[in-house]
Design an enzyme around this catalytic site. Structure first.
Site, PDB file in Angstrom:
ATOM      1  N   GLU A   1     -12.079   2.862   1.133  1.00  7.54           N
ATOM      2  CA  GLU A   1     -10.504   3.297   0.895  1.00  7.54           C
ATOM      3  C   GLU A   1     -10.733   3.728  -0.592  1.00  7.54           C
ATOM      4  O   GLU A   1     -10.900   2.914  -1.514  1.00  7.54           O
ATOM      5  CB  GLU A   1      -9.390   2.738   1.061  1.00  7.54           C
ATOM      6  CG  GLU A   1      -9.564   2.374   2.461  1.00  7.54           C
ATOM      7  CD  GLU A   1      -7.929   2.017   3.344  1.00  7.54           C
ATOM      8  OE1 GLU A   1      -7.268   2.197   2.691  1.00  7.54           O
ATOM      9  OE2 GLU A   1      -8.003   1.795   4.551  1.00  7.54           O
TER      10      GLU A   1
ATOM     11  N   CYS B   1      -7.549   5.317  -7.621  1.00 10.84           N
ATOM     12  CA  CYS B   1      -7.671   3.988  -7.366  1.00 10.84           C
ATOM     13  C   CYS B   1      -9.055   3.833  -6.472  1.00 10.84           C
ATOM     14  O   CYS B   1      -9.193   4.286  -5.394  1.00 10.84           O
ATOM     15  CB  CYS B   1      -6.367   3.729  -6.663  1.00 10.84           C
ATOM     16  SG  CYS B   1      -6.513   2.094  -6.295  1.00 10.84           S
TER      17      CYS B   1
ATOM     18  N   CYS C   1     -11.892  -8.292   1.183  1.00 10.14           N
ATOM     19  CA  CYS C   1     -11.608  -9.123   0.057  1.00 10.14           C
ATOM     20  C   CYS C   1     -11.761 -10.614   0.277  1.00 10.14           C
ATOM     21  O   CYS C   1     -11.264 -11.092   1.507  1.00 10.14           O
ATOM     22  CB  CYS C   1     -10.191  -8.956  -0.714  1.00 10.14           C
ATOM     23  SG  CYS C   1     -10.140  -9.701  -2.505  1.00 10.14           S
TER      24      CYS C   1
ATOM     25  N   CYS D   1      -5.145 -13.655  -0.966  1.00 10.24           N
ATOM     26  CA  CYS D   1      -3.792 -13.713  -1.598  1.00 10.24           C
ATOM     27  C   CYS D   1      -2.796 -13.370  -0.584  1.00 10.24           C
ATOM     28  O   CYS D   1      -3.171 -12.455   0.428  1.00 10.24           O
ATOM     29  CB  CYS D   1      -3.620 -12.468  -2.507  1.00 10.24           C
ATOM     30  SG  CYS D   1      -4.671 -12.764  -4.006  1.00 10.24           S
TER      31      CYS D   1
ATOM     32  N   CYS E   1      -1.136  -9.692   0.556  1.00 13.92           N
ATOM     33  CA  CYS E   1      -2.002  -8.555   0.383  1.00 13.92           C
ATOM     34  C   CYS E   1      -2.685  -8.353   1.659  1.00 13.92           C
ATOM     35  O   CYS E   1      -3.141  -8.966   2.504  1.00 13.92           O
ATOM     36  CB  CYS E   1      -3.190  -8.695  -0.643  1.00 13.92           C
ATOM     37  SG  CYS E   1      -4.434  -7.373  -0.866  1.00 13.92           S
TER      38      CYS E   1
ATOM     39  N   CYS F   1      -0.454  -0.168  -3.334  1.00 12.65           N
ATOM     40  CA  CYS F   1      -1.099  -1.397  -3.596  1.00 12.65           C
ATOM     41  C   CYS F   1      -1.143  -2.379  -2.687  1.00 12.65           C
ATOM     42  O   CYS F   1       0.052  -2.766  -2.115  1.00 12.65           O
ATOM     43  CB  CYS F   1      -0.612  -2.198  -4.848  1.00 12.65           C
ATOM     44  SG  CYS F   1      -0.826  -1.323  -6.532  1.00 12.65           S
TER      45      CYS F   1
END
Ligand code: SAH
Ligand code: SF4
Length: 417
Positions: free
Chosen positions: A145, A174, A181, A185, A188, A406
């Site tokens: 992405e 971005c 990942c 977190c 997220c 984000c």
């Protein structure tokens, strides 16, 4: 704090519940089989890059690698420069259209199974605010992405560069550094994917060049900022990330002062980064004002507490007007009180380096148990930081309706309905 007791214990779990519990297979050898290490509480695990494929992409090769290739094919060295120009400046999508190279050389490259390898844009989602999110093809039928934000979102503002020259087009790209990942977190959406794999340097640069091509950007006339704030943790894919930065600077022609890399606080990565002579600016995802709250929202804090992250950043020589950014995602009722703001002020002062705080209003995602902060609390938080001498900015949320904001990058193939 309520969340702390709801969260699993970091020490007894891998960085991400989606992270494979079985050891990953040994990476294949060959140019695309380089392995990288994820540091987590169970020790290093290797994460593969793209699987080797029959077609060798030229995209991602440095000028030195292109020179070696030309030498291997019995060609003169200036052909490497022509090829780099075609790949990175002219954004030529296939060998046939690189007319600066003689047909015989193009045929030789094709016979040796080389292709340009500029990643294709497979899907585009356009937000009502003009933001575009793309699914870009990666090897192994995967997608990555990338987001295009006309005028940026405030994260990239180089407040130290009072530049008022007329610009035709301004945008921020971005960029993703990994598929998924490994850093778990809790707020997220990307974390939900777990880590699938590292991107190669070519796949990282490819996202940028594919967008420059799509938007017919003329570097020099248009003002493009890059933020490495897409999917993944750049410092857990350090070599490919820095190779990509060098290509973007040397070959694509983007200045490093217009790039910002954001890290969740991978201390060995920050230490390495501090020694780079050409590098983007640094942003640290602080997201909490003390280690207790940070452990709850970012379990990686148990491995590298706030002080260790700041200490590592302190070793980085800064340019004359350079600041390190602290990013701070405001989570309603968790880290958004004035007490938290005062703790952030103390941290910023103790850090001793020039810094600023970018406040990000948390973007919700399905199944993520947080609340958005109240508008008045966001404003109060910002005012408190400013009143106590810490520059603070509120980042405009962009592309929320298409999951482009984000922490919303999760390979979503639909707009937010
Ligand atoms: N992995 C790196 C870079 C990608 S995340 C990092 O964590 O820094 C980019 C930024 O988005 C980080 O500052 C992160 O804290 C923030 N972020 C993640 N999820 C978010 C969400 N749901 N809402 C708002 N910001 C979020
Ligand atoms: Fe990874 Fe950054 Fe999301 Fe944390 S905030 S899970 S480090 S992408």
């Amino acid at each position: 704090m309520l969340y702390a007791c709801l969260l699993p214990d970091f020490v007894s779990m891998p960085l991400n519940p989606g992270f494979p519990s079985e050891p990953l297979p040994e990476p294949p050898s060959g140019p695309t089989g380089e392995s990288f290490f994820i540091l987590d509480s169970d020790g290093p695990k290797s994460v593969q890059t793209a699987a080797p494929s029959a077609v060798q992409p030229l995209f991602g090769l440095s000028i030195e690698q292109l020179s070696e290739l030309m030498a291997g094919l019995g060609e003169q060295n200036f052909r490497a420069r022509q090829l780099a120009q075609a790949l990175y400046r002219d954004r030529t999508p296939d060998l046939d259209t690189i007319t600066t190279l003689p047909l015989a050389l193009r045929e030789k490259l094709a016979a040796a199974a080389y292709a340009v390898g500029l990643p294709p844009i497979l899907q585009t989602f356009r937000s009502i605010d003009g933001t575009e999110r793309y699914l870009i093809g990666a090897s192994g039928n995967q997608t990555v992405e990338t987001v295009w934000m006309p005028d940026g979102d405030g994260a990239e503002d180089n407040d130290d560069e009072a530049d008022t020259s007329p610009v035709r087009k301004r945008a921020t790209i971005c960029v993703s550094s990994q598929i998924g990942c490994a850093v778990n977190c809790q707020f997220c959406l990307t974390a939900k994917l777990g880590i699938e794999r590292n991107l190669t340097a070519g796949e990282i640069v490819g996202q940028v060049v594919a967008l420059l091509r799509r938007h017919q950007v003329e570097l020099g006339r248009d003002r493009i900022n890059l933020v490495f704030m897409g999917m993944g943790e750049p410092f857990l894919n350090y070599n490919a990330f820095m190779d990509a930065v060098r290509l973007l600077v040397d070959e694509v022609g983007l200045p490093p002062s217009r790039m910002t890399v954001s890290t969740s606080g991978i201390v060995p990565g920050i230490e390495r980064f501090a020694k780079e002579t050409v590098r983007p600016r640094l942003a640290i995802s602080l997201n909490a004002s003390n280690n207790t709250v940070r452990e709850a929202v970012m379990p990686i804090t148990r491995k590298w507490p706030i002080e260790a992250v700041i200490e590592a950043a302190r070793s980085m020589p800064l340019g004359p007007r350079e600041k390190i950014t602290f990013e701070y995602v405001l989570l309603g009722g968790v880290n958004d009180s004035l007490i938290h703001a005062d703790e952030v002020v103390t941290l910023a002062r103790r850090a001793g380096f020039p810094s600023k705080v970018n406040l990000i209003v948390w973007n919700p995602g399905p199944g993520i148990p947080y609340h958005q902060p109240k508008g008045e609390d966001v404003a109060r938080f910002q005012q408190r930081l400013i009143a106590r001498g810490v520059p603070a900015f509120i980042r405009r949320p962009r592309g929320r309706d298409i999951y482009a904001a984000c922490g919303q990058l999760k390979k979503t193939t639909e707009a937010n309905s």
